[in-house]
Design a protein around this motif. Structure first.
Motif, PDB file in Angstrom:
ATOM      1  N   MET A 302      51.027 -42.554  -1.398  1.00 45.89           N
ATOM      2  CA  MET A 302      51.528 -43.505  -2.389  1.00 45.89           C
ATOM      3  C   MET A 302      50.849 -43.357  -3.743  1.00 45.89           C
ATOM      4  O   MET A 302      51.446 -43.632  -4.787  1.00 45.89           O
ATOM      5  CB  MET A 302      51.313 -44.937  -1.896  1.00 45.89           C
ATOM      6  CG  MET A 302      51.941 -45.255  -0.563  1.00 45.89           C
ATOM      7  SD  MET A 302      51.396 -46.868   0.046  1.00 45.89           S
ATOM      8  CE  MET A 302      52.044 -47.955  -1.228  1.00 45.89           C
ATOM      9  N   ASP A 303      49.579 -42.944  -3.711  1.00 44.34           N
ATOM     10  CA  ASP A 303      48.795 -42.883  -4.938  1.00 44.34           C
ATOM     11  C   ASP A 303      47.605 -41.958  -4.716  1.00 44.34           C
ATOM     12  O   ASP A 303      47.179 -41.735  -3.563  1.00 44.34           O
ATOM     13  CB  ASP A 303      48.317 -44.285  -5.326  1.00 44.34           C
ATOM     14  CG  ASP A 303      47.773 -44.360  -6.745  1.00 44.34           C
ATOM     15  OD1 ASP A 303      48.047 -43.428  -7.535  1.00 44.34           O
ATOM     16  OD2 ASP A 303      47.095 -45.348  -7.069  1.00 44.34           O
ATOM     17  N   LYS A 304      47.082 -41.410  -5.806  1.00 44.62           N
ATOM     18  CA  LYS A 304      45.892 -40.561  -5.757  1.00 44.62           C
ATOM     19  C   LYS A 304      44.897 -41.082  -6.791  1.00 44.62           C
ATOM     20  O   LYS A 304      45.255 -41.281  -7.956  1.00 44.62           O
ATOM     21  CB  LYS A 304      46.260 -39.110  -6.075  1.00 44.62           C
ATOM     22  CG  LYS A 304      47.192 -38.464  -5.053  1.00 44.62           C
ATOM     23  CD  LYS A 304      47.663 -37.096  -5.534  1.00 44.62           C
ATOM     24  CE  LYS A 304      46.508 -36.129  -5.715  1.00 44.62           C
ATOM     25  NZ  LYS A 304      46.969 -34.774  -6.111  1.00 44.62           N
ATOM     26  N   VAL A 305      43.644 -41.289  -6.362  1.00 43.20           N
ATOM     27  CA  VAL A 305      42.623 -41.808  -7.274  1.00 43.20           C
ATOM     28  C   VAL A 305      41.305 -41.081  -7.039  1.00 43.20           C
ATOM     29  O   VAL A 305      41.049 -40.570  -5.947  1.00 43.20           O
ATOM     30  CB  VAL A 305      42.423 -43.329  -7.100  1.00 43.20           C
ATOM     31  CG1 VAL A 305      43.622 -44.098  -7.618  1.00 43.20           C
ATOM     32  CG2 VAL A 305      42.165 -43.680  -5.640  1.00 43.20           C
ATOM     33  N   THR A 306      40.486 -41.061  -8.084  1.00 43.29           N
ATOM     34  CA  THR A 306      39.145 -40.490  -7.964  1.00 43.29           C
ATOM     35  C   THR A 306      38.116 -41.510  -8.422  1.00 43.29           C
ATOM     36  O   THR A 306      38.399 -42.379  -9.252  1.00 43.29           O
ATOM     37  CB  THR A 306      39.010 -39.214  -8.820  1.00 43.29           C
ATOM     38  OG1 THR A 306      39.256 -39.530 -10.191  1.00 43.29           O
ATOM     39  CG2 THR A 306      39.977 -38.147  -8.359  1.00 43.29           C
ATOM     40  N   ASN A 307      36.928 -41.385  -7.848  1.00 47.34           N
ATOM     41  CA  ASN A 307      35.792 -42.235  -8.249  1.00 47.34           C
ATOM     42  C   ASN A 307      36.132 -43.727  -8.198  1.00 47.34           C
ATOM     43  O   ASN A 307      36.071 -44.447  -9.205  1.00 47.34           O
ATOM     44  CB  ASN A 307      35.319 -41.855  -9.655  1.00 47.34           C
ATOM     45  CG  ASN A 307      34.811 -40.429  -9.718  1.00 47.34           C
ATOM     46  OD1 ASN A 307      34.045 -39.997  -8.850  1.00 47.34           O
ATOM     47  ND2 ASN A 307      35.242 -39.689 -10.720  1.00 47.34           N
ATOM     48  N   ILE A 308      36.535 -44.181  -7.028  1.00 43.40           N
ATOM     49  CA  ILE A 308      36.819 -45.595  -6.843  1.00 43.40           C
ATOM     50  C   ILE A 308      35.729 -46.236  -5.987  1.00 43.40           C
ATOM     51  O   ILE A 308      34.926 -45.544  -5.355  1.00 43.40           O
ATOM     52  CB  ILE A 308      38.198 -45.814  -6.180  1.00 43.40           C
ATOM     53  CG1 ILE A 308      38.192 -45.279  -4.732  1.00 43.40           C
ATOM     54  CG2 ILE A 308      39.306 -45.177  -6.988  1.00 43.40           C
ATOM     55  CD1 ILE A 308      39.395 -45.730  -3.928  1.00 43.40           C
ATOM     56  N   THR A 309      35.711 -47.552  -5.988  1.00 43.49           N
ATOM     57  CA  THR A 309      34.765 -48.291  -5.149  1.00 43.49           C
ATOM     58  C   THR A 309      35.547 -49.034  -4.079  1.00 43.49           C
ATOM     59  O   THR A 309      36.469 -49.799  -4.388  1.00 43.49           O
ATOM     60  CB  THR A 309      33.961 -49.290  -5.988  1.00 43.49           C
ATOM     61  OG1 THR A 309      33.200 -48.570  -6.963  1.00 43.49           O
ATOM     62  CG2 THR A 309      33.005 -50.086  -5.098  1.00 43.49           C
ATOM     63  N   MET A 310      35.212 -48.798  -2.836  1.00 49.93           N
ATOM     64  CA  MET A 310      35.870 -49.490  -1.731  1.00 49.93           C
ATOM     65  C   MET A 310      35.063 -50.721  -1.360  1.00 49.93           C
ATOM     66  O   MET A 310      33.840 -50.649  -1.203  1.00 49.93           O
ATOM     67  CB  MET A 310      36.037 -48.555  -0.542  1.00 49.93           C
ATOM     68  CG  MET A 310      36.994 -47.418  -0.835  1.00 49.93           C
ATOM     69  SD  MET A 310      37.551 -46.552   0.646  1.00 49.93           S
ATOM     70  CE  MET A 310      38.891 -45.566  -0.047  1.00 49.93           C
ATOM     71  N   ARG A 311      35.784 -51.830  -1.225  1.00 50.14           N
ATOM     72  CA  ARG A 311      35.141 -53.119  -0.970  1.00 50.14           C
ATOM     73  C   ARG A 311      35.674 -53.722   0.327  1.00 50.14           C
ATOM     74  O   ARG A 311      36.886 -53.696   0.575  1.00 50.14           O
ATOM     75  CB  ARG A 311      35.387 -54.071  -2.140  1.00 50.14           C
ATOM     76  CG  ARG A 311      34.743 -53.614  -3.432  1.00 50.14           C
ATOM     77  CD  ARG A 311      35.008 -54.578  -4.588  1.00 50.14           C
ATOM     78  NE  ARG A 311      34.203 -54.237  -5.757  1.00 50.14           N
ATOM     79  CZ  ARG A 311      34.568 -53.374  -6.684  1.00 50.14           C
ATOM     80  NH1 ARG A 311      35.744 -52.765  -6.597  1.00 50.14           N
ATOM     81  NH2 ARG A 311      33.764 -53.126  -7.716  1.00 50.14           N
ATOM     82  N   ALA A 312      34.788 -54.304   1.087  1.00 49.35           N
ATOM     83  CA  ALA A 312      35.167 -54.904   2.367  1.00 49.35           C
ATOM     84  C   ALA A 312      36.153 -56.049   2.174  1.00 49.35           C
ATOM     85  O   ALA A 312      37.008 -56.296   3.034  1.00 49.35           O
ATOM     86  CB  ALA A 312      33.924 -55.393   3.097  1.00 49.35           C
ATOM     87  N   GLU A 313      36.039 -56.729   1.036  1.00 53.55           N
ATOM     88  CA  GLU A 313      36.927 -57.882   0.790  1.00 53.55           C
ATOM     89  C   GLU A 313      38.402 -57.483   0.737  1.00 53.55           C
ATOM     90  O   GLU A 313      39.287 -58.279   1.025  1.00 53.55           O
ATOM     91  CB  GLU A 313      36.527 -58.557  -0.528  1.00 53.55           C
ATOM     92  CG  GLU A 313      35.198 -59.306  -0.496  1.00 53.55           C
ATOM     93  CD  GLU A 313      34.001 -58.386  -0.641  1.00 53.55           C
ATOM     94  OE1 GLU A 313      32.853 -58.884  -0.521  1.00 53.55           O
ATOM     95  OE2 GLU A 313      34.198 -57.170  -0.872  1.00 53.55           O
ATOM     96  N   THR A 314      38.677 -56.214   0.366  1.00 56.86           N
ATOM     97  CA  THR A 314      40.076 -55.784   0.242  1.00 56.86           C
ATOM     98  C   THR A 314      40.768 -55.671   1.598  1.00 56.86           C
ATOM     99  O   THR A 314      42.000 -55.605   1.656  1.00 56.86           O
ATOM    100  CB  THR A 314      40.161 -54.438  -0.490  1.00 56.86           C
ATOM    101  OG1 THR A 314      39.453 -53.439   0.252  1.00 56.86           O
ATOM    102  CG2 THR A 314      39.584 -54.543  -1.895  1.00 56.86           C
ATOM    103  N   ILE A 315      39.984 -55.636   2.676  1.00 58.14           N
ATOM    104  CA  ILE A 315      40.608 -55.614   4.004  1.00 58.14           C
ATOM    105  C   ILE A 315      40.309 -56.918   4.757  1.00 58.14           C
ATOM    106  O   ILE A 315      40.408 -56.983   5.987  1.00 58.14           O
ATOM    107  CB  ILE A 315      40.154 -54.394   4.838  1.00 58.14           C
ATOM    108  CG1 ILE A 315      38.635 -54.378   5.027  1.00 58.14           C
ATOM    109  CG2 ILE A 315      40.641 -53.103   4.190  1.00 58.14           C
ATOM    110  CD1 ILE A 315      38.156 -53.300   6.000  1.00 58.14           C
ATOM    111  N   GLY A 316      39.938 -57.943   4.004  1.00 54.74           N
ATOM    112  CA  GLY A 316      39.792 -59.280   4.583  1.00 54.74           C
ATOM    113  C   GLY A 316      38.431 -59.611   5.147  1.00 54.74           C
ATOM    114  O   GLY A 316      38.289 -60.615   5.858  1.00 54.74           O
ATOM    115  N   LEU A 317      37.418 -58.808   4.844  1.00 56.67           N
ATOM    116  CA  LEU A 317      36.075 -59.075   5.372  1.00 56.67           C
ATOM    117  C   LEU A 317      35.199 -59.757   4.317  1.00 56.67           C
ATOM    118  O   LEU A 317      35.320 -59.480   3.119  1.00 56.67           O
ATOM    119  CB  LEU A 317      35.412 -57.761   5.796  1.00 56.67           C
ATOM    120  CG  LEU A 317      36.046 -57.012   6.964  1.00 56.67           C
ATOM    121  CD1 LEU A 317      35.322 -55.688   7.189  1.00 56.67           C
ATOM    122  CD2 LEU A 317      36.029 -57.847   8.227  1.00 56.67           C
TER     123      LEU A 317
END
Length: 414
Positions: A302-317
């Motif tokens: 769907m999309d391609k990105v570089t140098n991102i920050t993954m956060r637990a909150e985005t999956i409900g944690l």
């Protein structure tokens, strides 16, 4: 003397007789409808001067027929403008309006069989000018200018339209055509009738409504590499139902790239990237651990990105939850679901890649392998994941290929 008198009387009588005959002839001609001195050509000649007076034939004036009428107000935006001419032949027509920004905008149309038809429906709250030119039966050119004003609509009465992929782009063999709306479409069938997809070479396909605000089109099987696709969503002024109309028309032309399919097996913990039917690279990966199982099924980049920050909150944690993790920088990432699944670099789990599933649902790999994937896969390329008991669900990303062609076609409004 008597002879002279008699001769005079006879001469006088003869003259009277000639005059009488002349008078009778004139009377007969008048009664017969042909004036004195009329020749074969039917021109009237005066007895005094011998001059001719011709009668000019009468030519009926052109009668204009237009939809809407001249000087009409509050014209509905779903009106199709037409123009024709009676007692003459319509030669030219041009339609234009002045936008709310003050710009003059011309509207294309076609002239066929003596009738001009506008190529688009109408804009709300503007004044239109329709200029017409026709020839009468004797070949004389006549012109007419007519005006009308359309009904004004609020933004809440207009459905905004967005189409992807973008015009001029190249996408993978799994990319659906997507049309999104900012407001619900009640009359889906009416909208769908005006949404067209043309492919070269031809591939049969169908629309599927994911909701009242989103419709996708896909062929029965993956796109053929190199296919040229044209999307024509002629929705300006089209009734959407519920007292709303399409706000604009949209078009897009794009190309299907090479065939690229990433086959992820989370039982063997391997991902094979198949390009144009041949395995180009096999990559050890790790998938979702228990409680965060990766979804099996067909996904699409769907999309391609570089140098991102993954956060637990985005999956409900949140902090304190089992599985919570601190913000984590990621170099290379390709999104495959709305719910947060990616193919991405995960240098922290290299020892587990190819061995076990330890992620929070994403498919992780080394930095080097993720960079290769990032550079060799594009939006629309396919990811086929197997090895788990958690299925993909419609609407979670471009999950379109998880339905059979028959079930997909059943999602059409027509």
């Amino acid at each position: 003397m008597k002879l002279t008198i008699r001769h005079t009387v006879v001469s006088s009588l003869a003259l009277v007789a000639v005059l009488a005959v002349s008078a009778c002839n004139a009377s007969a001609n008048a009664d017969g409808g042909s004036p004195a001195g009329t020749g074969a050509g039917g021109n009237q000649t005066s007895s005094a001067g011998g001059q001719t007076n011709s009668q000019t034939p009468t030519v009926d004036p052109v009668t204009w027929k237009t939809t809407p009428d001249d000087k009409a107000t509050n014209v509905a935006v779903d009106t199709r403008v037409t123009a024709s001419a009676d007692k003459g032949t319509l030669e030219k027509a041009s339609l234009s309006y002045v936008s709310k920004k003050g710009n003059t905008v011309k509207v294309d149309g076609t002239l066929e069989g003596g009738t001009w038809t506008a190529g688009d429906l109408l804009e709300p709250g503007v004044k239109y000018t329709l200029a017409l030119e026709a020839k009468t039966t004797d070949g004389t050119t006549t012109e007419s200018t007519r005006t009308f004003r359309t009904d004004n609509l609020t933004l809440d009465q207009q459905v905004y339209v967005a189409v992807s992929p973008r015009d001029g782009g190249t996408v993978g063999i799994g990319m659906p055509v997507i049309v999104r709306f900012d407001l619900p479409v009640v009359d889906k069938a009416n909208f769908e009738k005006n949404m067209h997809v043309t492919t070269t070479p031809a591939q049969a396909g169908s629309w599927y409504w994911l909701s009242s605000k989103e419709a996708h089109w896909r062929p029965a099987t993956y796109w053929k590499p190199g296919t040229k696709v044209k999307v024509d969503a002629q929705l300006n002024g089209v009734p959407a139902g519920g007292g709303r109309w399409g706000e604009m028309s949209r078009t897009s032309e794009f190309t299907i790239g090479r065939s690229v399919i990433a086959k992820v097996d989370l039982k063997s913990h391997q991902m094979k990237v198949v390009i144009n039917g041949k395995v180009a690279k096999t990559i050890p990966v790790t998938g979702g651990q228990p409680g965060f199982i990766t979804r099996s099924g067909v996904k699409v980049i769907m999309d391609k990105v570089t140098n991102i920050t993954m956060r637990a909150e985005t999956i409900g944690l949140k902090k304190g939850d089992v599985g919570y993790y601190s913000d984590t920088p990621v170099k290379w990432a390709l999104r495959v679901t709305n719910s947060g699944e990616f193919l991405h670099s995960a240098p922290w789990s290299v020892k587990d890649q190819g061995v076990r599933n330890v992620s929070h649902g994403c498919t992780g790999m080394s930095d080097a392998n993720a960079e290769w994937v990032y550079k060799n896969m594009i939006i629309g390329d396919v990811v086929e994941t197997t090895g788990t008991n958690r299925p993909m669900t419609m609407g979670n990303g471009y999950a379109d290929w998880n339905l059979s062609a028959a079930k997909w076609a059943a999602g059409s409004a027509l």
